[in-house]
Scaffold this active site. Structure first.
Site, PDB file in Angstrom:
ATOM      1  N   ASP A   7       0.880  -1.169   0.000  1.00  0.00           N
ATOM      2  CA  ASP A   7       0.000   0.000   0.000  1.00  0.00           C
ATOM      3  C   ASP A   7       0.916   1.217   0.000  1.00  0.00           C
ATOM      4  O   ASP A   7       1.515   1.553   1.017  1.00  0.00           O
ATOM      5  CB  ASP A   7      -0.906  -0.008   1.235  1.00  0.00           C
ATOM      6  CG  ASP A   7      -1.805   1.211   1.294  1.00  0.00           C
ATOM      7  OD1 ASP A   7      -2.456   1.518   0.289  1.00  0.00           O
ATOM      8  OD2 ASP A   7      -1.836   1.874   2.357  1.00  0.00           O
ATOM      9  N   GLU A  67      -1.487  -1.673  -5.262  1.00  0.00           N
ATOM     10  CA  GLU A  67      -2.700  -0.980  -5.674  1.00  0.00           C
ATOM     11  C   GLU A  67      -2.373   0.046  -6.745  1.00  0.00           C
ATOM     12  O   GLU A  67      -1.337   0.723  -6.673  1.00  0.00           O
ATOM     13  CB  GLU A  67      -3.337  -0.303  -4.455  1.00  0.00           C
ATOM     14  CG  GLU A  67      -4.768   0.113  -4.687  1.00  0.00           C
ATOM     15  CD  GLU A  67      -5.436   0.586  -3.416  1.00  0.00           C
ATOM     16  OE1 GLU A  67      -6.158  -0.201  -2.784  1.00  0.00           O
ATOM     17  OE2 GLU A  67      -5.217   1.754  -3.045  1.00  0.00           O
ATOM     18  N   ASP A 140      -2.450   1.132   7.031  1.00  0.00           N
ATOM     19  CA  ASP A 140      -1.628   0.917   5.841  1.00  0.00           C
ATOM     20  C   ASP A 140      -1.190  -0.539   5.760  1.00  0.00           C
ATOM     21  O   ASP A 140      -1.133  -1.119   4.675  1.00  0.00           O
ATOM     22  CB  ASP A 140      -0.417   1.850   5.849  1.00  0.00           C
ATOM     23  CG  ASP A 140      -0.844   3.311   5.872  1.00  0.00           C
ATOM     24  OD1 ASP A 140      -1.394   3.777   4.867  1.00  0.00           O
ATOM     25  OD2 ASP A 140      -0.646   3.967   6.912  1.00  0.00           O
TER      26      ASP A 140
END
Length: 165
Positions: A7, A67, A140
């Site tokens: 992330d 991502e 996170d």
């Protein structure tokens, strides 16, 4: 298969490592790479790269899941996020690891079953899917585990796909 989910962020880059066969997932480790907000961007990127190399060396993942860049309201923030993603991809390439990218919608659909799920819902499902009885200090890390789970559920494993990889 051992997957590391990432992330990306300039202040906090989360990582989460799982082992999976495509149906069941086992938690290995999760954490956050933190940088100082006042530091020059190039120093922050160097720090992220260095710590990510250590994570890869210590946990020997076979694949990286990250991502995709979302459409941020603040263009400057989106560009900084893209820089971090570039560092992640570079470090993965140095380690000979393939990188797979997923949208936030895909991650949420894989983990929660609803693409507009809130962060708290994602966190709850990640903890449940991995059988973790504690909260992480930062979302996170949980978000990174969600990206890893997304890849684990979407990847075509040979046994599950009738011999196709």
């Amino acid at each position: 298969m051992r997957i590391v989910g990432i992330d990306c962020g300039t202040e906090r880059t989360g990582f989460g490592i799982i082992e999976t066969d495509g149906r069941s997932h086992r938690f290995i480790e999760a954490g956050v790479i933190r940088t100082r907000p006042g530091e020059l961007l190039e120093r922050r990127l160097l720090s992220i790269a260095s710590e990510l190399r250590q994570v890869f060396e210590q946990f020997s993942p076979q694949i990286v899941a990250v991502e995709e860049v979302f459409h941020a309201v603040n263009t400057k923030s989106a560009l900084k996020l893209a820089h971090v993603r570039g560092v992640v991809m570079l470090v993965a390439a140095e380690a000979g690891l393939p990188v797979n990218e997923y949208s936030a919608l895909e991650v949420k659909m894989s983990v929660v079953g609803y693409g507009r799920a809130e962060k708290e819902q994602v966190q709850m499902m990640v903890l449940s899917l991995l059988g973790i009885n504690r909260q992480f200090a930062s979302m996170d890390a949980t978000d990174a585990l969600a990206v890893a789970i997304c890849h684990g559920t979407r990847w075509q494993f040979p046994a599950a796909a009738g011999g196709r990889a």
